[in-house]
Design a protein around this motif. Structure first.
Motif, PDB file in Angstrom:
ATOM      1  N   ASP A 147      -4.034  56.446  87.212  1.00  0.00           N
ATOM      2  CA  ASP A 147      -4.581  55.829  85.999  1.00  0.00           C
ATOM      3  C   ASP A 147      -3.773  54.418  85.897  1.00  0.00           C
ATOM      4  OD1 ASP A 147      -1.771  56.238  86.007  1.00  0.00           O
ATOM      5  OD2 ASP A 147      -1.637  57.559  84.190  1.00  0.00           O
ATOM      6  N   GLY A 148      -3.362  53.774  86.910  1.00  0.00           N
ATOM      7  CA  GLY A 148      -2.661  52.242  86.789  1.00  0.00           C
ATOM      8  C   GLY A 148      -1.419  51.881  86.177  1.00  0.00           C
TER       9      GLY A 148
ATOM     10  N   VAL B 114      -7.983  50.384  86.436  1.00  0.00           N
ATOM     11  CA  VAL B 114      -8.586  51.500  87.343  1.00  0.00           C
ATOM     12  C   VAL B 114     -10.068  51.446  87.115  1.00  0.00           C
ATOM     13  CG1 VAL B 114      -6.717  52.843  87.812  1.00  0.00           C
ATOM     14  CG2 VAL B 114      -8.241  53.240  85.759  1.00  0.00           C
TER      15      VAL B 114
ATOM     16  N   ILE C  66      -8.594  50.610  92.188  1.00  0.00           N
ATOM     17  CA  ILE C  66      -7.756  49.870  91.298  1.00  0.00           C
ATOM     18  C   ILE C  66      -7.758  48.587  91.551  1.00  0.00           C
ATOM     19  CG2 ILE C  66      -5.759  50.165  92.997  1.00  0.00           C
ATOM     20  CD1 ILE C  66      -3.864  50.647  90.759  1.00  0.00           C
TER      21      ILE C  66
ATOM     22  N   TYR D 187      -9.978  56.886  94.627  1.00  0.00           N
ATOM     23  CA  TYR D 187      -9.260  55.994  93.666  1.00  0.00           C
ATOM     24  C   TYR D 187      -9.483  54.390  93.794  1.00  0.00           C
ATOM     25  CZ  TYR D 187      -6.316  60.285  93.610  1.00  0.00           C
ATOM     26  OH  TYR D 187      -6.108  61.517  93.354  1.00  0.00           O
TER      27      TYR D 187
ATOM     28  N   GLN E 186      -2.235  48.274  86.018  1.00  0.00           N
ATOM     29  CA  GLN E 186      -3.512  47.955  86.908  1.00  0.00           C
ATOM     30  C   GLN E 186      -4.707  48.496  86.308  1.00  0.00           C
ATOM     31  OE1 GLN E 186      -1.938  45.204  88.539  1.00  0.00           O
ATOM     32  NE2 GLN E 186      -3.598  45.676  89.710  1.00  0.00           N
TER      33      GLN E 186
ATOM     34  N   LEU F 139      -1.829  55.418  91.180  1.00  0.00           N
ATOM     35  CA  LEU F 139      -3.346  55.047  91.452  1.00  0.00           C
ATOM     36  C   LEU F 139      -4.318  55.887  90.547  1.00  0.00           C
ATOM     37  CD1 LEU F 139      -3.213  55.388  95.607  1.00  0.00           C
ATOM     38  CD2 LEU F 139      -3.527  53.349  93.968  1.00  0.00           C
TER      39      LEU F 139
END
Ligand code: FES
Length: 335
Positions: free
Chosen positions: A292-293, A306, A258, A256, A304, A290
């Motif tokens: 898809d933000g 990603v 981000i 992941y 956030q 984490l």
């Protein structure tokens, strides 16, 4: 004949008198510097620091205890609104109290009248709106930092004074003292304008409650971020790729990536705990998925970004924005 390049900074030619430099008049300098001087001056006020620290000590634990409360998150605006609520709500008392001024200015009837008139209704509606605005402002204030917190407190104190003046104006208006009510209303709006200016300073100059990832782009091509062997499972890592700060995380072999700068106020997410593939910002507790933000909990209202990842030759590579499509050279036509 004059020699030299003619650029600023060339010394005067021999035999020439140097022309007196035109310096900025003091007034002109002050005109462009007063707003930053004002913020710095406010920040130096000892009593403001003391009050700010005291309120922080009182409200901080309360906020922490209730930070999972959805009503508290809604006061920020949060993920449902996508923006902070406070700036939008603050338009209401300003607009309503401006309406009071307009009605007062256009009212030619000098006879004293008791009770509530149209201007009084607007004044009362503005007071109600100011109460709601104050709640959202207080909520945002508890998740501000350093100088912003002290300037924000002064902004709130000015608004409290304005609210008191408006309340006094409404009271005297209903008692039939219209001239006094008008004077108090005008004073209230003046103080509100000063408070609004400081609010503008916080948002537009200091970026308070403005998304810190609004300009996050790049890297434009796959870029090495970290050697694969240096990222153990379930342990966040902070890396930088082409100037962009990124948090990497691996769980059960899946990677992941981000943005590491929290969209709320710039906290470093890699320093926060991760549970159930959700990272918690160490500064004010916003939570981001984490995968898809997306925001799982405020005060952040913006997700956030990603980044896609891949592994090549033992390196974890990341890529941000997609490269712009190539454009054909202008002026040429295809056969
Ligand atoms: S910086 Fe405030 S929640 Fe992250």
């Amino acid at each position: 004949m004059r020699t030299g390049s003619g650029q600023a900074g060339d010394p005067p030619a021999a035999g020439q008198q140097a022309e007196p430099a035109i310096s900025s008049p003091f007034a002109a300098t002050w005109l462009v510097a007063w707003h930053s001087d004002l913020a710095a001056w406010l920040d130096r006020l000892g009593w403001l620091r003391t009050l700010s620290d005291w309120l922080t000590a009182v409200l901080g634990p309360v906020r922490e205890r209730h930070q999972d409360n959805l009503a508290l998150e809604l006061l920020h605006g949060g993920r449902w609104v996508g923006h902070p609520l406070h700036p939008a709500l603050s338009d209401l008392p300003i607009g309503l109290w401006t309406g009071v001024m307009v009605l007062d200015a256009t009212d030619r009837d000098p006879a004293p009248r008791r009770g509530i008139d149209a201007a009084g209704m607007l004044s009362a509606a503005g007071i109600l709106a100011a109460g709601a605005t104050a709640l959202t402002g207080l909520s945002d204030w508890t998740v501000s930092n350093d100088q912003d917190r002290r300037v924000g407190l002064f902004h709130g104190l000015l608004n409290t004074v304005a609210l008191g003046l408006q309340g006094a104006s409404l009271g005297t208006r209903m008692a039939g003292h219209r001239s006094t009510a008008r004077a108090l209303g005008a004073a209230s709006l003046t103080v509100t304008a000063a408070a609004g200016y400081l609010g503008g300073h916080l948002v537009f100059t200091k970026g308070v409650m403005v998304s810190r990832v609004a300009w996050a782009i790049g890297p434009r091509r796959w870029t090495r971020a970290l050697q694969e062997a240096d990222l153990p499972d379930n342990s966040p890592a902070a890396v930088e790729a082409e100037g962009r700060q990124i948090m990497l995380y691996r769980h059960r072999g899946r990677l992941y990536a981000i943005d590491n700068i929290c969209s709320h106020a710039g906290g470093l997410l890699s320093r926060g705990p991760v549970a159930d593939l959700t990272v918690t910002c160490p500064l004010h507790g916003s939570r981001f998925a984490l995968a898809d933000g997306c925001v799982r909990r405020g005060p952040a209202s913006q997700p956030q970004p990603v980044l896609p990842t891949r592994i090549r030759n033992g390196w974890i590579e990341v890529r941000g924005s997609q490269p712009a499509p190539r454009r054909r050279a202008s002026g040429r036509t295809q056969p």
